[in-house]
Structures are given as C-alpha cells and as structure tokens.
Scaffold this motif. Structure first.
Motif, short mmCIF file in Angstrom:
data_model
loop_
_atom_site.label_atom_id
_atom_site.label_comp_id
_atom_site.label_asym_id
_atom_site.label_seq_id
_atom_site.Cartn_x
_atom_site.Cartn_y
_atom_site.Cartn_z
N LYS A 1 0.83 -1.19 0.00
CA LYS A 1 0.00 0.00 0.00
C LYS A 1 0.87 1.24 0.00
N TYR A 2 0.28 2.36 -0.40
CA TYR A 2 1.00 3.62 -0.51
C TYR A 2 1.68 3.98 0.80
N LEU A 3 0.98 3.87 1.91
CA LEU A 3 1.56 4.27 3.19
C LEU A 3 2.65 3.31 3.66
N ASP A 4 2.72 2.12 3.09
CA ASP A 4 3.76 1.18 3.49
C ASP A 4 5.16 1.63 3.07
N ILE A 5 5.28 2.43 2.03
CA ILE A 5 6.61 2.86 1.60
C ILE A 5 7.02 4.17 2.27
N ILE A 6 6.08 4.86 2.89
CA ILE A 6 6.37 6.13 3.54
C ILE A 6 7.31 5.88 4.72
N GLY A 7 8.35 6.67 4.81
CA GLY A 7 9.27 6.56 5.94
C GLY A 7 10.69 6.27 5.50
N CYS A 8 11.48 5.88 6.45
CA CYS A 8 12.91 5.69 6.28
C CYS A 8 13.24 4.23 5.97
N TRP A 9 14.11 4.00 4.99
CA TRP A 9 14.56 2.67 4.57
C TRP A 9 16.07 2.68 4.46
N THR A 10 16.71 1.58 4.82
CA THR A 10 18.16 1.45 4.64
C THR A 10 18.46 0.30 3.68
N LYS A 11 19.49 0.50 2.90
CA LYS A 11 19.90 -0.52 1.93
C LYS A 11 20.57 -1.66 2.66
N SER A 12 20.21 -2.87 2.28
CA SER A 12 20.76 -4.06 2.91
C SER A 12 22.23 -4.22 2.56
N LEU A 13 23.00 -4.62 3.56
CA LEU A 13 24.42 -4.88 3.35
C LEU A 13 24.68 -6.25 2.75
N ILE A 14 23.68 -7.13 2.82
CA ILE A 14 23.83 -8.50 2.32
C ILE A 14 23.57 -8.52 0.83
N PRO A 15 24.54 -8.95 0.03
CA PRO A 15 24.32 -9.01 -1.42
C PRO A 15 23.32 -10.10 -1.78
N ASN A 16 22.64 -9.92 -2.91
CA ASN A 16 21.70 -10.94 -3.38
C ASN A 16 22.15 -11.42 -4.75
N GLU A 17 21.46 -12.45 -5.25
CA GLU A 17 21.85 -13.04 -6.53
C GLU A 17 21.62 -12.09 -7.70
N ASN A 18 20.57 -11.29 -7.61
CA ASN A 18 20.21 -10.38 -8.69
C ASN A 18 20.90 -9.03 -8.45
N ASN A 19 21.85 -8.67 -9.31
CA ASN A 19 22.58 -7.41 -9.14
C ASN A 19 21.70 -6.19 -9.36
N ASP A 20 20.59 -6.33 -10.10
CA ASP A 20 19.70 -5.21 -10.37
C ASP A 20 18.74 -4.93 -9.21
N LEU A 21 18.60 -5.89 -8.29
CA LEU A 21 17.65 -5.76 -7.19
C LEU A 21 18.35 -5.21 -5.95
N ASN A 22 17.83 -4.12 -5.44
CA ASN A 22 18.33 -3.52 -4.20
C ASN A 22 17.31 -3.75 -3.10
N ILE A 23 17.73 -4.35 -2.01
CA ILE A 23 16.83 -4.69 -0.90
C ILE A 23 16.95 -3.60 0.17
N TYR A 24 15.81 -3.13 0.65
CA TYR A 24 15.76 -2.12 1.70
C TYR A 24 14.89 -2.61 2.84
N SER A 25 15.29 -2.28 4.06
CA SER A 25 14.48 -2.59 5.24
C SER A 25 14.28 -1.30 6.03
N ARG A 26 13.35 -1.32 6.96
CA ARG A 26 13.07 -0.12 7.76
C ARG A 26 14.32 0.32 8.51
N CYS A 27 14.49 1.61 8.69
CA CYS A 27 15.70 2.16 9.32
C CYS A 27 15.94 1.64 10.72
N ASP A 28 14.89 1.36 11.46
CA ASP A 28 15.11 0.91 12.83
C ASP A 28 15.67 -0.50 12.92
N THR A 29 15.64 -1.27 11.79
CA THR A 29 16.18 -2.62 11.82
C THR A 29 17.44 -2.77 10.98
#
Length: 131
Positions: A24-52
C-alpha cells in the motif's frame, strides 16, 4: 442451512483475498536502509526499515511526494578498504502507482529520471529494480 453455506463461502473468499497483500502507498512512507547483504540479482536492491537496518544508504519517502536518498557519511569521510566511500545526497519527487507497483522518480525540477519496480520481500523488506 443455505445461509450457513453462504456465510462460510464469504468468509473463505475474504481469507483468500487477504493472503494476496498488495504493498500500500503508506507502506513505503518513511525511512529505509539498503541491505548490506548481497543478493543473486545485481539489479535488485533490498531495503528494510531504518530501525532494523544498518545500511550505509538511506532512502526516505515522505507523504508530500518528496524523497531523499543519502549516505550516512555525509559529514565525515568514510573509508571502505583503500577507497573513500562515495557520498550521496539526492532529493527529488516521486509518484507511487499502487496498481503497477512502480515508483516514478523525478528531479526537483519535475524532469522524469527513472522508474523503480517495487517488489515485496520477506519480513517487511522491499526490493527496488531500476528500469
């Protein structure tokens, strides 16, 4: 008896539709940090909430339609091995399309820059693919 069958049919259909959660629209609102763990897909960037997360790149989506992507090392130089880590501080505007699950990114002047395809990843994380 017919009412009981209709009742269970309605409850079953609601439970099935609830399993297919859309971001939902409100689910993306807020702070996100880029994951330090690399994934198989180089084009995909994973983000999690800033507090975690402990990522060095932070993305902040605001309700006003403004976003900011910046690095934690804005005020001090940061080294990664023998290299100085790049400082990022980018502001702009965005439009979120909940049906297509895309985020259109614009410069502050209103010029279209690119589109992110939004994917939901496990544990409340989001994935962004730049297209």
């Amino acid at each position: 008896m017919r009412q009981i069958i209709v009742f269970f049919l309605v409850v079953f259909s609601l439970s099935v539709s609830a399993q297919e959660e859309e971001i939902k629209y409100l689910d993306i609102i807020g702070c996100w940090t880029k994951s330090l763990i690399p994934n198989e897909n180089n084009d995909l960037n994973i983000y999690s909430r800033c507090d975690t997360g402990n990522g060095s790149i932070i993305m902040d989506f605001r309700e006003s339609g403004v976003y900011r992507v910046y690095s934690r090392n804005l005020n001090t130089p940061s080294r990664c091995g023998n290299y100085i880590a790049k400082r990022i501080d980018h502001w702009g505007k965005y439009e979120y399309d909940s049906e297509k699950q895309t985020i259109d990114v614009y410069s502050y002047g209103g010029e279209f820059e690119y589109t992110w395809e939004l994917l939901e990843v496990e544990n409340g994380k989001i994935g962004l693919i730049k297209s």
